[in-house]
Design an enzyme around this catalytic site. Sequence first.
Site, PDB file in Angstrom:
ATOM      1  N   LYS A  58       0.682  -1.002   0.047  1.00 30.49           N
ATOM      2  CA  LYS A  58       0.138  -0.181  -0.129  1.00 30.49           C
ATOM      3  C   LYS A  58       0.996   1.054  -0.212  1.00 30.49           C
ATOM      4  O   LYS A  58       1.973   1.129   0.418  1.00 30.49           O
ATOM      5  CB  LYS A  58      -0.859   0.105   0.856  1.00 30.49           C
ATOM      6  CG  LYS A  58      -0.260   0.195   2.597  1.00 30.49           C
ATOM      7  CD  LYS A  58       0.043   1.594   3.017  1.00 30.49           C
ATOM      8  CE  LYS A  58      -1.023   2.654   2.860  1.00 30.49           C
ATOM      9  NZ  LYS A  58      -0.612   4.069   3.331  1.00 30.49           N
ATOM     10  N   THR A  69       5.109   6.778   2.850  1.00 32.92           N
ATOM     11  CA  THR A  69       4.052   5.949   3.590  1.00 32.92           C
ATOM     12  C   THR A  69       3.684   4.501   2.871  1.00 32.92           C
ATOM     13  O   THR A  69       2.980   4.756   2.006  1.00 32.92           O
ATOM     14  CB  THR A  69       2.857   6.952   3.688  1.00 32.92           C
ATOM     15  OG1 THR A  69       3.341   7.887   4.423  1.00 32.92           O
ATOM     16  CG2 THR A  69       1.754   5.969   4.620  1.00 32.92           C
TER      17      THR A  69
END
Length: 405
Positions: free
Chosen positions: A179, A190
Amino acid sequence: MAVGPGTLPTLHPVAGFRLGTTSAGVKTPGRQDLVVMKIAPGATTAGVFTQNQFCAAPVQICKSHLKKAMPSFLVVNTGNANAGTGKEGYQDALDVCQSVAEHAGVALDQVLPYSTGVIGEKLPTERIMPAVPAAFNALTEDGWLDAANGITTTDTRPKAFSLQFDYRGVLITLTGISKGAGMIKPNMATMLAYVATDAKIEAQLLQSMLSRSADLTFNRVTIDGDTSTNDSCMLIATGASGVEVTETDSELFEEFSNALDKVMLELAQAIVRDGEGATKFVTISVEQAANSAEALKTAYAVAHSPLVKTALFASDPNWGRILAAVGYAGVDNLDVDALQIWLGDTCIVENGGRAQGYTESAGQAVMSREDITIRIILNRGNKQETVWTTDLSKDYVSINADYRS
Protein backbone atom coordinates in the site's frame (compact mmCIF):
# COMPACT_ATOMS: atom_id res chain seq x y z
CA MET A 1 -6.53 8.77 -10.30
CA ALA A 2 -3.95 6.16 -11.27
CA VAL A 3 -1.82 5.25 -14.28
CA GLY A 4 -2.46 1.99 -16.10
CA PRO A 5 -5.28 -0.54 -15.82
CA GLY A 6 -4.45 -1.80 -12.32
CA THR A 7 -5.65 -5.33 -13.00
CA LEU A 8 -4.39 -7.94 -10.56
CA PRO A 9 -3.09 -11.41 -11.42
CA THR A 10 -4.31 -14.56 -9.71
CA LEU A 11 -3.17 -14.36 -6.11
CA HIS A 12 -1.88 -17.80 -5.20
CA PRO A 13 -2.27 -18.89 -1.58
CA VAL A 14 0.97 -19.49 0.31
CA ALA A 15 0.82 -22.59 2.48
CA GLY A 16 1.55 -21.69 6.08
CA PHE A 17 0.40 -18.06 5.80
CA ARG A 18 -3.16 -16.90 6.49
CA LEU A 19 -4.78 -13.47 6.41
CA GLY A 20 -7.97 -12.17 8.02
CA THR A 21 -9.55 -8.76 7.41
CA THR A 22 -12.31 -7.01 9.32
CA SER A 23 -13.67 -3.58 10.26
CA ALA A 24 -12.60 -1.84 13.45
CA GLY A 25 -13.88 1.59 12.42
CA VAL A 26 -10.50 3.18 13.19
CA LYS A 27 -11.32 6.28 11.15
CA THR A 28 -14.38 5.40 9.06
CA PRO A 29 -17.22 3.25 10.44
CA GLY A 30 -17.72 0.05 8.45
CA ARG A 31 -14.44 0.30 6.54
CA GLN A 32 -12.30 -2.84 6.34
CA ASP A 33 -9.30 -1.48 8.21
CA LEU A 34 -7.84 -4.22 10.41
CA VAL A 35 -5.78 -7.14 9.10
CA VAL A 36 -4.30 -10.02 11.07
CA MET A 37 -1.77 -12.35 9.43
CA LYS A 38 -0.93 -15.73 10.94
CA ILE A 39 2.47 -17.33 10.31
CA ALA A 40 2.94 -21.08 10.64
CA PRO A 41 5.40 -22.40 13.27
CA GLY A 42 8.93 -22.86 11.93
CA ALA A 43 8.67 -20.00 9.44
CA THR A 44 11.27 -17.23 9.23
CA THR A 45 10.56 -13.52 8.90
CA ALA A 46 12.66 -10.55 7.78
CA GLY A 47 11.89 -6.85 7.70
CA VAL A 48 13.18 -3.50 6.49
CA PHE A 49 11.82 -0.26 7.90
CA THR A 50 11.72 3.50 7.47
CA GLN A 51 14.92 5.46 7.95
CA ASN A 52 12.94 8.42 9.29
CA GLN A 53 14.40 9.14 12.74
CA PHE A 54 10.90 9.95 14.01
CA CYS A 55 9.72 6.41 13.37
CA ALA A 56 6.29 5.40 14.63
CA ALA A 57 5.65 3.29 17.72
CA PRO A 58 4.74 0.17 15.67
CA VAL A 59 8.06 0.36 13.82
CA GLN A 60 9.96 0.62 17.10
CA ILE A 61 8.14 -2.42 18.47
CA CYS A 62 8.61 -4.46 15.29
CA LYS A 63 12.35 -3.91 15.43
CA SER A 64 12.45 -4.82 19.12
CA HIS A 65 10.30 -7.95 18.81
CA LEU A 66 12.20 -9.24 15.78
CA LYS A 67 15.38 -9.30 17.86
CA LYS A 68 13.71 -11.55 20.43
CA ALA A 69 11.70 -14.11 18.48
CA MET A 70 10.33 -15.16 15.12
CA PRO A 71 6.81 -13.71 14.88
CA SER A 72 3.64 -15.77 14.80
CA PHE A 73 1.27 -12.89 13.97
CA LEU A 74 1.27 -9.54 12.20
CA VAL A 75 -1.49 -7.02 12.91
CA VAL A 76 -2.15 -3.99 10.69
CA ASN A 77 -4.50 -1.06 11.17
CA THR A 78 -5.19 1.77 8.74
CA GLY A 79 -6.68 5.18 9.46
CA ASN A 80 -4.18 6.06 12.17
CA ALA A 81 -0.36 6.01 11.98
CA ASN A 82 0.28 6.00 15.74
CA ALA A 83 3.32 8.20 15.03
CA GLY A 84 4.32 11.24 17.01
CA THR A 85 2.33 9.86 19.95
CA GLY A 86 5.13 9.39 22.48
CA LYS A 87 5.09 6.84 25.30
CA GLU A 88 1.30 6.61 25.18
CA GLY A 89 1.39 5.58 21.53
CA TYR A 90 4.05 2.97 22.26
CA GLN A 91 1.88 1.47 24.99
CA ASP A 92 -1.18 1.57 22.72
CA ALA A 93 0.68 -0.48 20.10
CA LEU A 94 1.78 -2.94 22.78
CA ASP A 95 -1.83 -3.22 23.96
CA VAL A 96 -2.93 -4.18 20.46
CA CYS A 97 -0.15 -6.77 20.32
CA GLN A 98 -1.23 -8.10 23.72
CA SER A 99 -4.81 -8.43 22.51
CA VAL A 100 -3.66 -10.56 19.56
CA ALA A 101 -1.25 -12.57 21.74
CA GLU A 102 -3.91 -13.39 24.31
CA HIS A 103 -6.44 -14.39 21.68
CA ALA A 104 -3.89 -16.66 19.97
CA GLY A 105 -2.16 -17.96 23.06
CA VAL A 106 1.33 -16.76 22.09
CA ALA A 107 3.92 -14.54 23.72
CA LEU A 108 3.68 -10.76 23.32
CA ASP A 109 6.96 -10.52 21.40
CA GLN A 110 5.63 -12.96 18.78
CA VAL A 111 3.25 -10.26 17.50
CA LEU A 112 4.38 -7.45 15.20
CA PRO A 113 2.18 -4.31 14.83
CA TYR A 114 1.83 -1.97 11.84
CA SER A 115 -0.15 1.25 11.48
CA THR A 116 -0.74 3.69 8.65
CA GLY A 117 -2.78 6.86 8.40
CA VAL A 118 -2.79 10.26 10.08
CA ILE A 119 0.27 11.19 12.17
CA GLY A 120 -0.04 12.63 15.67
CA GLU A 121 -3.41 11.23 16.70
CA LYS A 122 -4.04 8.72 19.49
CA LEU A 123 -4.56 5.14 18.33
CA PRO A 124 -8.18 4.16 19.10
CA THR A 125 -7.36 0.90 20.85
CA GLU A 126 -10.88 0.83 22.27
CA ARG A 127 -12.10 0.13 18.72
CA ILE A 128 -9.20 -1.98 17.45
CA MET A 129 -8.90 -4.50 20.28
CA PRO A 130 -12.55 -5.65 20.30
CA ALA A 131 -12.31 -6.27 16.53
CA VAL A 132 -9.36 -8.68 16.81
CA PRO A 133 -11.52 -11.84 17.22
CA ALA A 134 -13.39 -11.04 13.99
CA ALA A 135 -10.10 -10.79 12.13
CA PHE A 136 -9.10 -14.19 13.52
CA ASN A 137 -12.41 -15.66 12.38
CA ALA A 138 -11.67 -14.42 8.86
CA LEU A 139 -8.21 -16.04 8.64
CA THR A 140 -7.69 -17.92 5.38
CA GLU A 141 -4.86 -18.66 2.96
CA ASP A 142 -7.05 -17.06 0.27
CA GLY A 143 -7.30 -13.76 2.15
CA TRP A 144 -4.78 -11.80 0.06
CA LEU A 145 -7.20 -9.59 -1.89
CA ASP A 146 -9.24 -8.61 1.17
CA ALA A 147 -6.01 -7.78 2.98
CA ALA A 148 -4.73 -5.77 0.01
CA ASN A 149 -7.87 -3.63 0.24
CA GLY A 150 -7.75 -3.55 4.02
CA ILE A 151 -4.30 -1.94 4.25
CA THR A 152 -5.01 0.96 1.87
CA THR A 153 -5.41 4.61 2.87
CA THR A 154 -5.41 7.22 0.08
CA ASP A 155 -4.74 4.45 -2.43
CA THR A 156 -7.34 4.28 -5.21
CA ARG A 157 -6.90 0.54 -5.75
CA PRO A 158 -5.37 -2.54 -4.12
CA LYS A 159 -1.83 -3.58 -4.97
CA ALA A 160 -0.86 -7.24 -5.15
CA PHE A 161 1.25 -9.61 -7.19
CA SER A 162 1.86 -13.33 -7.24
CA LEU A 163 3.95 -15.82 -9.16
CA GLN A 164 4.98 -19.45 -9.09
CA PHE A 165 7.92 -21.32 -10.56
CA ASP A 166 8.79 -24.97 -10.82
CA TYR A 167 11.99 -26.24 -9.27
CA ARG A 168 12.73 -29.89 -9.92
CA GLY A 169 9.08 -30.83 -9.85
CA VAL A 170 8.08 -28.68 -6.86
CA LEU A 171 6.00 -25.54 -7.32
CA ILE A 172 7.30 -22.59 -5.29
CA THR A 173 4.94 -19.68 -4.64
CA LEU A 174 5.54 -16.01 -3.86
CA THR A 175 2.61 -13.67 -3.18
CA GLY A 176 2.61 -10.13 -1.85
CA ILE A 177 0.59 -6.99 -1.22
CA SER A 178 1.58 -3.36 -0.74
CA LYS A 179 0.00 0.00 0.00
CA GLY A 180 1.09 3.56 -0.58
CA ALA A 181 0.19 6.57 -2.68
CA GLY A 182 1.70 9.61 -0.99
CA MET A 183 4.57 10.50 1.36
CA ILE A 184 6.67 8.19 -0.81
CA LYS A 185 10.45 8.60 -1.04
CA PRO A 186 13.33 6.12 -1.15
CA ASN A 187 14.65 4.68 2.11
CA MET A 188 11.40 2.81 2.63
CA ALA A 189 8.72 5.05 1.67
CA THR A 190 4.06 5.87 3.65
CA MET A 191 4.09 2.34 2.49
CA LEU A 192 3.55 -1.13 3.82
CA ALA A 193 4.42 -4.35 2.00
CA TYR A 194 4.04 -8.01 2.91
CA VAL A 195 5.45 -10.84 0.80
CA ALA A 196 5.22 -14.53 1.69
CA THR A 197 6.72 -17.63 0.11
CA ASP A 198 6.43 -21.34 0.85
CA ALA A 199 10.18 -21.78 0.31
CA LYS A 200 12.36 -22.54 3.32
CA ILE A 201 15.01 -19.87 3.96
CA GLU A 202 17.25 -19.43 7.00
CA ALA A 203 16.56 -16.17 8.85
CA GLN A 204 19.87 -14.41 8.22
CA LEU A 205 19.83 -15.24 4.52
CA LEU A 206 16.19 -14.15 4.29
CA GLN A 207 17.08 -10.77 5.78
CA SER A 208 19.97 -10.37 3.35
CA MET A 209 17.77 -11.23 0.37
CA LEU A 210 15.04 -8.82 1.47
CA SER A 211 17.45 -5.95 2.09
CA ARG A 212 19.07 -6.40 -1.32
CA SER A 213 15.76 -6.66 -3.15
CA ALA A 214 14.19 -3.72 -1.30
CA ASP A 215 17.16 -1.56 -2.22
CA LEU A 216 16.59 -2.30 -5.91
CA THR A 217 12.81 -1.86 -5.82
CA PHE A 218 11.06 -0.03 -2.97
CA ASN A 219 14.12 2.16 -2.43
CA ARG A 220 14.02 3.22 -6.07
CA VAL A 221 10.54 4.78 -6.08
CA THR A 222 9.59 8.33 -5.20
CA ILE A 223 6.41 10.33 -5.55
CA ASP A 224 6.83 13.48 -3.48
CA GLY A 225 10.21 13.25 -1.74
CA ASP A 226 8.74 12.68 1.75
CA THR A 227 9.96 9.70 3.79
CA SER A 228 7.21 8.39 6.06
CA THR A 229 7.39 7.51 9.74
CA ASN A 230 5.77 4.09 9.32
CA ASP A 231 7.27 2.33 6.31
CA SER A 232 7.68 -1.41 6.69
CA CYS A 233 8.39 -4.22 4.24
CA MET A 234 8.19 -7.81 5.46
CA LEU A 235 9.24 -11.11 3.89
CA ILE A 236 8.00 -14.39 5.35
CA ALA A 237 9.27 -17.84 4.36
CA THR A 238 6.99 -20.59 5.68
CA GLY A 239 9.00 -23.55 4.38
CA ALA A 240 5.79 -25.43 3.57
CA SER A 241 7.03 -26.46 0.10
CA GLY A 242 9.93 -28.35 1.64
CA VAL A 243 12.36 -26.69 -0.78
CA GLU A 244 15.19 -24.84 0.94
CA VAL A 245 16.88 -21.87 -0.71
CA THR A 246 20.57 -21.65 0.13
CA GLU A 247 23.52 -19.84 -1.39
CA THR A 248 25.24 -23.17 -2.05
CA ASP A 249 22.50 -24.16 -4.50
CA SER A 250 23.28 -21.39 -6.96
CA GLU A 251 20.62 -22.42 -9.48
CA LEU A 252 17.75 -22.22 -7.00
CA PHE A 253 19.20 -19.18 -5.26
CA GLU A 254 19.33 -17.23 -8.52
CA GLU A 255 15.87 -18.33 -9.64
CA PHE A 256 14.30 -17.47 -6.30
CA SER A 257 16.13 -14.12 -6.12
CA ASN A 258 14.87 -13.20 -9.58
CA ALA A 259 11.32 -14.17 -8.62
CA LEU A 260 11.53 -12.13 -5.41
CA ASP A 261 12.84 -9.10 -7.31
CA LYS A 262 9.96 -9.37 -9.78
CA VAL A 263 7.33 -9.51 -7.03
CA MET A 264 8.93 -6.64 -5.12
CA LEU A 265 9.28 -4.49 -8.26
CA GLU A 266 5.67 -5.06 -9.27
CA LEU A 267 4.50 -4.05 -5.80
CA ALA A 268 6.79 -0.99 -5.72
CA GLN A 269 5.82 0.21 -9.18
CA ALA A 270 2.14 -0.28 -8.37
CA ILE A 271 2.60 2.31 -5.63
CA VAL A 272 4.05 4.79 -8.13
CA ARG A 273 1.28 4.12 -10.64
CA ASP A 274 -1.24 4.91 -7.90
CA GLY A 275 0.60 7.99 -6.66
CA GLU A 276 -1.69 10.65 -5.28
CA GLY A 277 -3.04 12.57 -8.26
CA ALA A 278 -0.65 10.81 -10.65
CA THR A 279 -1.32 10.93 -14.38
CA LYS A 280 2.15 9.77 -15.54
CA PHE A 281 4.43 6.83 -14.68
CA VAL A 282 7.99 8.01 -15.23
CA THR A 283 11.14 5.91 -15.52
CA ILE A 284 14.37 7.83 -15.02
CA SER A 285 17.47 5.93 -16.09
CA VAL A 286 20.96 7.33 -15.56
CA GLU A 287 23.57 5.51 -17.65
CA GLN A 288 27.36 5.49 -17.99
CA ALA A 289 27.89 7.06 -14.58
CA ALA A 290 31.19 6.77 -12.73
CA ASN A 291 29.46 5.04 -9.81
CA SER A 292 26.03 4.14 -8.46
CA ALA A 293 25.97 7.05 -6.01
CA GLU A 294 26.24 9.73 -8.71
CA ALA A 295 23.78 7.89 -10.93
CA LEU A 296 21.18 7.83 -8.14
CA LYS A 297 21.93 11.42 -7.14
CA THR A 298 21.24 12.53 -10.70
CA ALA A 299 18.10 10.43 -11.07
CA TYR A 300 16.60 11.72 -7.81
CA ALA A 301 17.42 15.34 -8.67
CA VAL A 302 15.23 14.99 -11.75
CA ALA A 303 12.59 12.87 -10.01
CA HIS A 304 12.18 15.34 -7.13
CA SER A 305 12.21 18.54 -9.18
CA PRO A 306 8.80 20.25 -8.82
CA LEU A 307 9.40 22.02 -12.14
CA VAL A 308 10.11 18.77 -13.97
CA LYS A 309 7.14 17.07 -12.33
CA THR A 310 4.70 19.86 -13.17
CA ALA A 311 5.96 19.90 -16.76
CA LEU A 312 5.26 16.16 -16.91
CA PHE A 313 1.72 16.80 -15.68
CA ALA A 314 1.21 19.46 -18.34
CA SER A 315 2.73 17.19 -21.04
CA ASP A 316 5.06 20.12 -21.68
CA PRO A 317 8.41 19.10 -23.27
CA ASN A 318 10.26 21.77 -21.29
CA TRP A 319 13.61 20.01 -21.57
CA GLY A 320 15.45 22.87 -19.92
CA ARG A 321 14.00 21.86 -16.56
CA ILE A 322 15.49 18.37 -16.89
CA LEU A 323 18.82 19.82 -17.96
CA ALA A 324 18.86 22.18 -14.97
CA ALA A 325 18.10 19.34 -12.51
CA VAL A 326 20.98 17.27 -13.89
CA GLY A 327 23.22 20.29 -13.52
CA TYR A 328 22.44 20.85 -9.83
CA ALA A 329 22.47 17.14 -8.88
CA GLY A 330 25.95 17.56 -7.42
CA VAL A 331 27.99 15.36 -9.77
CA ASP A 332 31.62 16.38 -9.37
CA ASN A 333 33.36 17.70 -12.49
CA LEU A 334 30.41 16.97 -14.75
CA ASP A 335 31.27 17.46 -18.40
CA VAL A 336 28.05 18.96 -19.71
CA ASP A 337 29.30 18.76 -23.29
CA ALA A 338 29.60 14.97 -23.01
CA LEU A 339 26.17 14.13 -21.64
CA GLN A 340 23.04 13.21 -23.55
CA ILE A 341 19.42 13.34 -22.42
CA TRP A 342 16.70 11.35 -24.14
CA LEU A 343 12.96 11.72 -23.79
CA GLY A 344 11.67 8.34 -24.91
CA ASP A 345 13.28 7.69 -28.27
CA THR A 346 13.94 11.39 -28.86
CA CYS A 347 17.34 12.92 -28.07
CA ILE A 348 16.72 16.32 -26.49
CA VAL A 349 20.21 17.32 -25.22
CA GLU A 350 23.71 16.73 -26.59
CA ASN A 351 26.98 18.69 -26.88
CA GLY A 352 25.96 20.95 -24.01
CA GLY A 353 22.65 22.11 -25.47
CA ARG A 354 19.58 21.32 -27.49
CA ALA A 355 20.09 18.26 -29.68
CA GLN A 356 20.42 18.88 -33.38
CA GLY A 357 17.27 17.76 -35.10
CA TYR A 358 15.12 17.92 -31.95
CA THR A 359 11.63 19.27 -32.56
CA GLU A 360 9.02 20.42 -30.10
CA SER A 361 6.46 18.16 -31.72
CA ALA A 362 8.66 15.09 -31.13
CA GLY A 363 9.05 16.00 -27.46
CA GLN A 364 5.34 16.70 -27.16
CA ALA A 365 4.49 13.27 -28.56
CA VAL A 366 6.52 11.57 -25.83
CA MET A 367 5.28 13.80 -23.00
CA SER A 368 1.67 13.09 -23.91
CA ARG A 369 2.07 9.40 -23.05
CA GLU A 370 1.09 7.86 -19.71
CA ASP A 371 4.38 5.94 -19.49
CA ILE A 372 7.47 8.10 -20.06
CA THR A 373 11.16 7.23 -19.96
CA ILE A 374 13.88 9.83 -19.38
CA ARG A 375 17.42 8.59 -20.12
CA ILE A 376 20.40 10.57 -18.93
CA ILE A 377 23.75 9.41 -20.34
CA LEU A 378 26.66 10.90 -18.40
CA ASN A 379 29.48 9.25 -20.41
CA ARG A 380 31.66 8.94 -17.29
CA GLY A 381 31.76 5.18 -16.62
CA ASN A 382 29.71 1.99 -16.79
CA LYS A 383 27.27 2.25 -13.86
CA GLN A 384 23.53 2.50 -14.41
CA GLU A 385 20.67 3.12 -11.97
CA THR A 386 16.93 3.52 -12.47
CA VAL A 387 14.25 5.15 -10.36
CA TRP A 388 10.52 5.47 -10.90
CA THR A 389 8.37 8.50 -10.15
CA THR A 390 5.21 10.40 -11.12
CA ASP A 391 4.17 13.83 -12.25
CA LEU A 392 2.86 16.42 -9.79
CA SER A 393 -0.75 17.34 -10.41
CA LYS A 394 -3.37 19.68 -9.01
CA ASP A 395 -5.08 16.63 -7.52
CA TYR A 396 -1.99 15.86 -5.42
CA VAL A 397 -2.37 19.26 -3.75
CA SER A 398 -6.11 18.75 -3.23
CA ILE A 399 -5.72 15.24 -1.80
CA ASN A 400 -3.13 16.33 0.75
CA ALA A 401 -4.87 19.60 1.57
CA ASP A 402 -8.03 17.66 2.41
CA TYR A 403 -6.31 14.61 3.96
CA ARG A 404 -7.57 15.19 7.52
CA SER A 405 -11.00 16.46 6.50
